[in-house]
Motif scaffolding. Structure first.
Motif, PDB file in Angstrom:
ATOM      1  N   LYS A 187      87.232  14.294  30.339  1.00  0.00           N
ATOM      2  CA  LYS A 187      87.447  13.761  28.918  1.00  0.00           C
ATOM      3  C   LYS A 187      87.410  13.273  27.874  1.00  0.00           C
ATOM      4  O   LYS A 187      85.945  14.365  27.767  1.00  0.00           O
ATOM      5  CB  LYS A 187      87.716  12.869  29.589  1.00  0.00           C
ATOM      6  CG  LYS A 187      89.013  12.261  30.445  1.00  0.00           C
ATOM      7  CD  LYS A 187      88.883  10.997  30.545  1.00  0.00           C
ATOM      8  CE  LYS A 187      88.413   9.873  31.658  1.00  0.00           C
ATOM      9  NZ  LYS A 187      88.430  10.372  32.340  1.00  0.00           N
ATOM     10  N   LYS A 188      87.064  12.964  26.914  1.00  0.00           N
ATOM     11  CA  LYS A 188      86.181  13.646  25.334  1.00  0.00           C
ATOM     12  C   LYS A 188      85.799  12.509  25.324  1.00  0.00           C
ATOM     13  O   LYS A 188      84.548  12.290  24.507  1.00  0.00           O
ATOM     14  CB  LYS A 188      87.919  13.102  23.949  1.00  0.00           C
ATOM     15  CG  LYS A 188      86.773  13.404  23.074  1.00  0.00           C
ATOM     16  CD  LYS A 188      88.010  13.118  21.794  1.00  0.00           C
ATOM     17  CE  LYS A 188      87.119  13.847  20.357  1.00  0.00           C
ATOM     18  NZ  LYS A 188      87.852  13.278  18.966  1.00  0.00           N
ATOM     19  N   VAL A 207      66.403  22.322  21.862  1.00  0.00           N
ATOM     20  CA  VAL A 207      67.756  22.413  21.501  1.00  0.00           C
ATOM     21  C   VAL A 207      67.757  22.512  20.126  1.00  0.00           C
ATOM     22  O   VAL A 207      67.459  21.140  19.231  1.00  0.00           O
ATOM     23  CB  VAL A 207      67.722  21.314  22.517  1.00  0.00           C
ATOM     24  CG1 VAL A 207      69.360  20.553  22.426  1.00  0.00           C
ATOM     25  CG2 VAL A 207      67.649  21.586  24.037  1.00  0.00           C
ATOM     26  N   ASN A 208      68.786  23.034  19.538  1.00  0.00           N
ATOM     27  CA  ASN A 208      69.489  23.288  17.970  1.00  0.00           C
ATOM     28  C   ASN A 208      70.608  22.675  18.384  1.00  0.00           C
ATOM     29  O   ASN A 208      71.329  22.794  16.964  1.00  0.00           O
ATOM     30  CB  ASN A 208      68.698  24.303  17.469  1.00  0.00           C
ATOM     31  CG  ASN A 208      68.847  24.773  17.425  1.00  0.00           C
ATOM     32  OD1 ASN A 208      69.031  25.024  19.080  1.00  0.00           O
ATOM     33  ND2 ASN A 208      69.140  26.338  16.704  1.00  0.00           N
ATOM     34  N   SER A 209      71.018  23.091  19.700  1.00  0.00           N
ATOM     35  CA  SER A 209      73.057  22.739  19.519  1.00  0.00           C
ATOM     36  C   SER A 209      73.047  21.554  20.579  1.00  0.00           C
ATOM     37  O   SER A 209      73.563  22.434  21.511  1.00  0.00           O
ATOM     38  CB  SER A 209      73.288  23.742  19.269  1.00  0.00           C
ATOM     39  OG  SER A 209      74.953  23.956  19.667  1.00  0.00           O
ATOM     40  N   ILE A 210      73.648  20.660  20.537  1.00  0.00           N
ATOM     41  CA  ILE A 210      74.159  20.214  21.645  1.00  0.00           C
ATOM     42  C   ILE A 210      75.818  20.401  21.589  1.00  0.00           C
ATOM     43  O   ILE A 210      76.429  19.428  20.466  1.00  0.00           O
ATOM     44  CB  ILE A 210      73.772  18.464  22.034  1.00  0.00           C
ATOM     45  CG1 ILE A 210      72.265  18.741  21.649  1.00  0.00           C
ATOM     46  CG2 ILE A 210      73.962  18.034  22.830  1.00  0.00           C
ATOM     47  CD1 ILE A 210      71.074  17.372  22.064  1.00  0.00           C
ATOM     48  N   VAL A 211      76.393  20.739  22.504  1.00  0.00           N
ATOM     49  CA  VAL A 211      77.993  20.421  22.158  1.00  0.00           C
ATOM     50  C   VAL A 211      78.719  20.086  23.080  1.00  0.00           C
ATOM     51  O   VAL A 211      78.776  20.013  24.819  1.00  0.00           O
ATOM     52  CB  VAL A 211      78.659  21.994  22.062  1.00  0.00           C
ATOM     53  CG1 VAL A 211      79.755  22.114  22.070  1.00  0.00           C
ATOM     54  CG2 VAL A 211      77.690  22.730  21.157  1.00  0.00           C
ATOM     55  N   GLN A 212      79.871  18.782  23.235  1.00  0.00           N
ATOM     56  CA  GLN A 212      80.481  18.835  24.542  1.00  0.00           C
ATOM     57  C   GLN A 212      81.961  19.509  24.419  1.00  0.00           C
ATOM     58  O   GLN A 212      82.473  20.240  23.103  1.00  0.00           O
ATOM     59  CB  GLN A 212      80.884  17.757  24.124  1.00  0.00           C
ATOM     60  CG  GLN A 212      82.495  17.346  25.382  1.00  0.00           C
ATOM     61  CD  GLN A 212      82.334  15.701  24.595  1.00  0.00           C
ATOM     62  OE1 GLN A 212      82.265  15.358  24.260  1.00  0.00           O
ATOM     63  NE2 GLN A 212      82.950  14.748  25.250  1.00  0.00           N
ATOM     64  N   ASN A 213      82.588  20.124  25.762  1.00  0.00           N
ATOM     65  CA  ASN A 213      83.741  20.661  25.527  1.00  0.00           C
ATOM     66  C   ASN A 213      84.299  19.560  26.645  1.00  0.00           C
ATOM     67  O   ASN A 213      84.427  19.969  27.265  1.00  0.00           O
ATOM     68  CB  ASN A 213      83.932  22.223  26.282  1.00  0.00           C
ATOM     69  CG  ASN A 213      85.199  22.693  26.199  1.00  0.00           C
ATOM     70  OD1 ASN A 213      85.541  22.941  27.445  1.00  0.00           O
ATOM     71  ND2 ASN A 213      85.038  23.757  25.328  1.00  0.00           N
ATOM     72  N   ILE A 214      86.018  20.039  25.682  1.00  0.00           N
ATOM     73  CA  ILE A 214      86.675  18.967  27.247  1.00  0.00           C
ATOM     74  C   ILE A 214      87.712  20.291  27.835  1.00  0.00           C
ATOM     75  O   ILE A 214      88.614  20.981  27.563  1.00  0.00           O
ATOM     76  CB  ILE A 214      87.838  17.968  26.522  1.00  0.00           C
ATOM     77  CG1 ILE A 214      86.379  17.207  25.794  1.00  0.00           C
ATOM     78  CG2 ILE A 214      88.543  17.121  26.802  1.00  0.00           C
ATOM     79  CD1 ILE A 214      86.587  16.756  23.618  1.00  0.00           C
ATOM     80  N   ASP A 226      89.277  22.337  23.423  1.00  0.00           N
ATOM     81  CA  ASP A 226      88.383  21.363  22.343  1.00  0.00           C
ATOM     82  C   ASP A 226      87.444  21.283  22.248  1.00  0.00           C
ATOM     83  O   ASP A 226      86.563  20.725  23.796  1.00  0.00           O
ATOM     84  CB  ASP A 226      89.326  19.706  22.569  1.00  0.00           C
ATOM     85  CG  ASP A 226      90.841  20.352  22.372  1.00  0.00           C
ATOM     86  OD1 ASP A 226      91.404  21.181  21.908  1.00  0.00           O
ATOM     87  OD2 ASP A 226      91.135  19.537  23.127  1.00  0.00           O
ATOM     88  N   THR A 227      86.408  22.200  21.792  1.00  0.00           N
ATOM     89  CA  THR A 227      85.155  22.065  21.952  1.00  0.00           C
ATOM     90  C   THR A 227      85.154  20.889  20.000  1.00  0.00           C
ATOM     91  O   THR A 227      85.281  21.228  18.697  1.00  0.00           O
ATOM     92  CB  THR A 227      84.419  23.296  20.639  1.00  0.00           C
ATOM     93  OG1 THR A 227      84.802  24.268  22.159  1.00  0.00           O
ATOM     94  CG2 THR A 227      83.192  23.035  21.150  1.00  0.00           C
ATOM     95  N   SER A 248      78.070  30.539  18.569  1.00  0.00           N
ATOM     96  CA  SER A 248      78.892  29.437  18.983  1.00  0.00           C
ATOM     97  C   SER A 248      79.052  29.117  20.261  1.00  0.00           C
ATOM     98  O   SER A 248      79.058  30.318  21.223  1.00  0.00           O
ATOM     99  CB  SER A 248      80.062  29.638  17.932  1.00  0.00           C
ATOM    100  OG  SER A 248      81.334  29.793  18.397  1.00  0.00           O
ATOM    101  N   ALA A 249      80.112  27.712  20.805  1.00  0.00           N
ATOM    102  CA  ALA A 249      79.371  27.653  22.799  1.00  0.00           C
ATOM    103  C   ALA A 249      80.982  28.979  23.149  1.00  0.00           C
ATOM    104  O   ALA A 249      79.909  29.170  24.340  1.00  0.00           O
ATOM    105  CB  ALA A 249      80.066  26.570  22.892  1.00  0.00           C
TER     106      ALA A 249
END
Length: 421
Positions: A187-188, A207-214, A226-227, A248-249
């Motif tokens: 979930k988001k 770390v210079n990129s923290i990403v969430q993917n749903i 969705d990223t 990118s992710a």
């Protein structure tokens, strides 16, 4: 027969009999290979990520060349002893080479685990130190696992389809040292999001990129659609030779940068460019191979069916000042005939297709257009052999150069130079 080596004498028990072959497990090794060694990894026999850690590395290279030969024997009518199949190009240090890990997250007795599903099962094998992963990705996964544990973030349970965090993806720029963490959630809404970000930054300063993917689907596919970037940049930078790439992710990028340079150099030398040729990079992705060869080509045209890849390829060409490379969205089998009608015919076509091999319509198009040289970068000897059979009416295999991109696994890449008869 997993775990058995060529030349060994063993007692085995058949586990599954198919119409054309049988699967079996080893009961006892009566006479073992002189090349057998003790695997480095403690969970090697459970995790299924590597298949050949019990085989000495120099011998792995010989057997991988043999995998290519066996595929050609099975799927072509070529006379193998008349072919030039070169010795496999290996690594000086065949450990810690993978720049990206995708570890499933689970929970057992209140402890957060991260690792891979065991061989032919859905038992999660907890992996704290993976011998083929880059140390930076192993450390990153362990740290993030600890943060999820400390903050009691709900972990996804695959059987019940409940919980939140399902996968930790860590990717490092081997040359740049940059680090990206992707949390894949169902979930988001991410509880304690700010604290998670704070802790990751505190415990992993690189770390210079923290990403969430749903990804809320019941699926074994890792990424959802969705990223969102939670902190820092949308991408990390990586360098291959003189070229720089933004990852990118969800961008596909080769997992072993050191061997990728060797693979691309082999493809470039197989193209035998003089600076005048019209070159097509089919299945171009973010433009890596086309740009790698651009300094020795007259004009480069690349194509791919993924719009984001083409956007990235255009940006990469612009960033490196490569003005004679253009990238198009679409299928090669549609674009090539259109260009031919406009009077543009390629001298060299280079392909790096997925494991399924080249599209049949694309190969038919190649046979109509007849470029002088066809360079085939393959990650699957069986589909390479089948495609060589299709091209065989008009093209001759000059040589095949195997390259070991994934030491300790049974995978083997190769570069084949085909010339018009």
């Amino acid at each position: 027969m997993p775990g058995a080596l060529p030349g060994e004498e063993i007692v085995a028990e058949a586990t599954k009999v198919h119409p054309k072959f049988a699967e079996a497990k080893i009961k006892k090794i009566r006479k073992q290979s002189e090349h057998r060694i003790k695997p480095l990894c403690p969970v090697y026999d459970q995790c299924g990520g590597c298949q050949l850690q019990h085989l000495r590395y120099d011998q792995q290279l010989n057997e991988k060349r043999d995998i290519v030969i066996q595929a050609l024997e099975r799927h072509t009518k070529l006379k193998i002893d008349e072919l030039e199949i070169r010795p496999t190009i290996g690594m000086e240090n065949p450990w810690g080479y993978r720049n990206k890990s995708q570890f499933q997250v689970g929970e057992k007795d209140g402890k957060v685990l991260a690792g891979l599903y065991g061989l032919n099962s859905h038992n999660l094998i907890n992996i704290e130190q993976c011998a083929v992963q880059h140390p930076a990705t192993s450390k990153a996964t362990e740290v993030v696992k600890g943060i999820l544990q400390d903050l009691k973030i709900p972990i996804y349970n695959e059987k019940k389809h409940k919980g939140l965090v399902r996968t930790i993806v860590a990717r490092t720029g081997v040359q740049t040292g940059e680090l990206q963490i992707v949390l894949i959630t169902t979930k988001k809404e991410l509880p304690k999001k700010d604290i998670i970000i704070q802790e990751i930054k505190k415990r992993l300063p690189k770390v210079n990129s923290i990403v969430q993917n749903i990804n809320g689907e019941k699926t074994s596919v890792i990424f959802g659609n969705d990223t969102a970037t939670l902190e820092g940049s949308d991408f990390i930078q990586e360098t291959l030779g003189d070229l720089q790439f933004e990852l990118s992710a969800r961008t596909f990028f080769q997992l072993n940068p050191e061997q990728t340079v060797k693979l691309y150099n082999e493809a470039k030398s197989a193209a035998m460019l003089t600076g005048k040729e019209k070159l097509v990079d089919a299945y171009c992705g973010v433009g890596t191979i086309g740009l790698w060869m651009a300094d020795q080509a007259g004009e480069v045209r690349g194509m791919d069916v993924i719009p984001e890849s083409i956007e990235d390829a255009k940006k990469n060409a612009e960033k490196h000042g490569v003005k004679h490379a253009r990238f198009y969205m679409g299928k090669a089998e549609e674009l090539l005939p259109k260009w031919l009608k406009e009077g543009w015919r390629p001298d060299v076509i280079v392909v790096d297709p997925p494991r399924t091999g080249c599209d049949e319509e694309f190969l038919k198009t190649v046979l109509k257009i007849k470029p002088k040289t066809f360079v085939y970068v393959s990650c699957n000897p069986s589909t390479l052999a089948k495609d060589i059979m299709t091209l065989g009416s008009q093209y001759k295999v000059e040589y095949i150069q195997p390259v070991d991109m994934f030491p300790h696994t049974s995978q083997i890449e190769s570069v084949t130079r085909l010339v018009l008869k």
